[in-house]
Design a protein around this motif. Sequence first.
Motif, PDB file in Angstrom:
ATOM      1  N   GLY A  99       0.688  -1.214  -0.006  1.00  0.00           N
ATOM      2  CA  GLY A  99      -0.039  -0.069   0.306  1.00  0.00           C
ATOM      3  C   GLY A  99       0.873   1.227  -0.077  1.00  0.00           C
ATOM      4  O   GLY A  99       0.381   2.406  -0.619  1.00  0.00           O
ATOM      5  N   THR A 100       1.967   1.178   0.853  1.00  0.00           N
ATOM      6  CA  THR A 100       2.837   2.194   0.635  1.00  0.00           C
ATOM      7  C   THR A 100       3.348   2.778  -0.670  1.00  0.00           C
ATOM      8  O   THR A 100       3.486   3.749  -0.822  1.00  0.00           O
ATOM      9  N   ALA A 101       3.968   1.361  -1.353  1.00  0.00           N
ATOM     10  CA  ALA A 101       4.699   1.918  -2.506  1.00  0.00           C
ATOM     11  C   ALA A 101       3.759   2.357  -3.344  1.00  0.00           C
ATOM     12  O   ALA A 101       4.145   3.444  -4.246  1.00  0.00           O
ATOM     13  N   VAL A 102       2.532   1.957  -3.525  1.00  0.00           N
ATOM     14  CA  VAL A 102       1.497   2.508  -4.462  1.00  0.00           C
ATOM     15  C   VAL A 102       1.103   3.904  -4.318  1.00  0.00           C
ATOM     16  O   VAL A 102       1.019   4.916  -4.903  1.00  0.00           O
ATOM     17  N   ALA A 103       1.055   4.158  -2.792  1.00  0.00           N
ATOM     18  CA  ALA A 103       0.584   5.533  -2.432  1.00  0.00           C
ATOM     19  C   ALA A 103       1.718   6.635  -2.600  1.00  0.00           C
ATOM     20  O   ALA A 103       1.458   7.513  -3.125  1.00  0.00           O
ATOM     21  N   THR A 104       3.075   6.328  -2.298  1.00  0.00           N
ATOM     22  CA  THR A 104       3.796   7.211  -2.494  1.00  0.00           C
ATOM     23  C   THR A 104       4.200   7.637  -3.859  1.00  0.00           C
ATOM     24  O   THR A 104       4.623   8.678  -4.660  1.00  0.00           O
ATOM     25  N   ALA A 105       4.193   6.445  -4.819  1.00  0.00           N
ATOM     26  CA  ALA A 105       4.429   6.477  -6.344  1.00  0.00           C
ATOM     27  C   ALA A 105       3.342   7.332  -6.668  1.00  0.00           C
ATOM     28  O   ALA A 105       3.419   8.293  -7.647  1.00  0.00           O
ATOM     29  N   ALA A 106       1.986   7.327  -6.593  1.00  0.00           N
ATOM     30  CA  ALA A 106       1.018   8.125  -6.797  1.00  0.00           C
ATOM     31  C   ALA A 106       1.028   9.432  -6.482  1.00  0.00           C
ATOM     32  O   ALA A 106       0.783  10.202  -7.015  1.00  0.00           O
ATOM     33  N   LEU A 107       1.214   9.556  -5.032  1.00  0.00           N
ATOM     34  CA  LEU A 107       1.425  11.043  -4.788  1.00  0.00           C
ATOM     35  C   LEU A 107       2.501  11.921  -5.462  1.00  0.00           C
ATOM     36  O   LEU A 107       2.232  13.070  -5.830  1.00  0.00           O
ATOM     37  N   ARG A 108       3.430  11.105  -5.584  1.00  0.00           N
ATOM     38  CA  ARG A 108       4.409  12.006  -6.583  1.00  0.00           C
ATOM     39  C   ARG A 108       3.921  12.199  -7.927  1.00  0.00           C
ATOM     40  O   ARG A 108       4.229  13.434  -8.315  1.00  0.00           O
ATOM     41  N   GLU A 109       3.055  11.290  -8.444  1.00  0.00           N
ATOM     42  CA  GLU A 109       2.757  11.641  -9.830  1.00  0.00           C
ATOM     43  C   GLU A 109       1.732  12.832  -9.528  1.00  0.00           C
ATOM     44  O   GLU A 109       1.649  13.609 -10.844  1.00  0.00           O
ATOM     45  N   ARG A 110       1.281  12.926  -8.703  1.00  0.00           N
ATOM     46  CA  ARG A 110       0.269  14.127  -8.388  1.00  0.00           C
ATOM     47  C   ARG A 110       1.045  15.405  -7.812  1.00  0.00           C
ATOM     48  O   ARG A 110       0.445  16.418  -7.499  1.00  0.00           O
TER      49      ARG A 110
END
Lengths: 383, 383
Positions: A99-110
């Motif tokens: 969950g963290t990996a997807v969250a940090t990657a998605a937040l950076r994309e935003r």
Amino acid sequence: MPDLVCDACGNTYPAGDRQHCDCGETLWYELATDFAWPAESGSLWAYGDLLPASDPVGIERAAGGTPLVRAPRLDDYAGCRIRVKDESANPTGSFKDRGTAVATAALRERGADAIGTVSHGNMAMSTAAHAASAGMDAVVLVPDDIPEERLGHIARYDPELYAVSGDYGRLYEASFSLAPTFVNSDSPLRVAGQKTTVAELLHQFDGAPDAVVVPVSSGGHASGTWKAVRELHAAGALDSVPELHFVQAAACDPIARAYRNGDDTVTPVADGGGETVAYSIANANPPSGNRVLRAARDTGGSVLSVDDDAIRDAQRALATHAGLAVEAASATSLAAVRELTAEGRLDASDDVAVVATGTGFRERPPTPDTVHRVTQGELREQF
Amino acid sequence: MPDLVCDACGNTYPAGDRQHCDCGETLWYELATDFAWPAESGSLWAYGDLLPASDPVGIERAAGGTPLVRAPRLDDYAGCRIRVKDESANPTGSFKDRGTAVATAALRERGADAIGTVSHGNMAMSTAAHAASAGMDAVVLVPDDIPEERLGHIARYDPELYAVSGDYGRLYEASFSLAPTFVNSDSPLRVAGQKTTVAELLHQFDGAPDAVVVPVSSGGHASGTWKAVRELHAAGALDSVPELHFVQAAACDPIARAYRNGDDTVTPVADGGGETVAYSIANANPPSGNRVLRAARDTGGSVLSVDDDAIRDAQRALATHAGLAVEAASATSLAAVRELTAEGRLDASDDVAVVATGTGFRERPPTPDTVHRVTQGELREQF
């Protein structure tokens, strides 16, 4: 970017930082109308079609890809054919990394450069580690009575650490109005990543086992489990759906109580719940608890609870009969299987996968009872 | 079954329980004249052509398949392009599982139902866990002054545990005349399994990086590293050979001393060596030390040592800049790279892979220095 949807009332919202529906339930991402199993599966990114992020760096790339261990020496103990999904193989030793990996990657994309979380355990370590690896800031809120050693395990990754006094349970709600974006245990981005635990498991099993058993706390991992099964089944990638059983520690089991009572909503445990060795999952007011009830009933599963003696016994069996030193909270899943086979809900011919959510290496091991103290001469006589 | 060969004098022996050459050096298995990279690599068994065993069960099947993490935020610290081979993702949290998995599988294929080992650390835990998973007996010899907590981590898997008084260093030699078969850190079966750390790394990198850096203790893992490179190069699966650099803790560095002196053989450290945070690799009389000298010189690498300050600093950098909480002994490899780039042996354009041999989760974390202690009201004002 996909929509955010409420599975309870059907409301839909555009993708973004919103985490809850107007009805109060936690939203999740609607994805994967089209899906084919990947050829390889070395990390969770093999299941990229299920995810709202696509450009991982550092340890994000290494999250997932954990083994599904067939453990025949546990079959007698469990009363059925057991496989263990060993989430301790993740970069920080628990399922939280997905969950963290997807969250940090998605937040950076935003465009975000920071992430917050409310946790005093695996999720705090995972969030701090992923932020360190990606060069993001991490804000971690822990209760001020956290054990010193656990604080040390979190601090190692150098997040901004806040030990907060007062009612820690209220911080979950309060955190959503703070900056940076708080990705807590049942946040939509985290749930999206947590889908990959069971997606990978189903891929490794090559279909659906008879049942999958997952420890439950906030309901975030349980949500991801159910969401993955729904999406993969809807996409035609899964012919049948496994029973999803969720397990809590008896000392703090509000979702299991609601399930036994036939309720549609979870009533918080008034006194915060009792002490349990499975402290990682002792959540007196689980924010996605109602969804867990829907998941169990929708798949023909259940929500049950097991006491500390059963948890300790299952934890010991996992080490002595499968070679897996898991944390106490993880062992609830095997204890639950033993209960389900004793009740006749599952039987010896059933293939059952238990999710071992995290490593036991950060817990103090029990004092050994049998150590032979010998000289070298005595040793030679013995062998 | 392949032959056992002495790389020092060229003597050959039939496969079996023999571990040492008449000349005194440790034997290794001669394998893989024919080899092609596998399509997938979820576990070490993908490299089965390199192994003297083929029928894994339980956690043996889950050994290996660890990530090679590109860690760009460590490049400045290291002085070159860094990748970390994260061996903590193994079933018991260290590289030792590769050697153990191959050893227990091979011993069973020969009809054995027990395995012994001399270790008070990762190898003891790994051996006890694999035996538990496979239903074999495990005999583990530890020194009688072993810390209680480490004993607990080993005992969890329920091996026959012997705490032996007297000179622990002598037990390595003595154990080979005991039953069951003792598979110590540089035993031929273990070295065969340890080949897969670097085989997998080369596969993941898609060729040879400029250098691979591995912590060294007995010389077993170093032997496996060199053997893999030799076999893969001889089979035509590897076009070029990476420099192999091996690193010890300065407090106990007999192999690095011999390397610096230009010696062909290692002289044991007379007083047993000093204390170091990298206790896992403090070996005053490394049985495969001579072979490590050959490996370093043959590949254009080196053997060096780093002091405890440098080790602690590298350990901190791995956590705060790559999100990896490794044990102190593992951090020696990054500390060594920093030294090699400072000396100009490696430079900023070089691709270097460091092997992080084991998890830091079983080590007590340092006391955190910066924790903000706040009320919930103060927290809201802050964010």
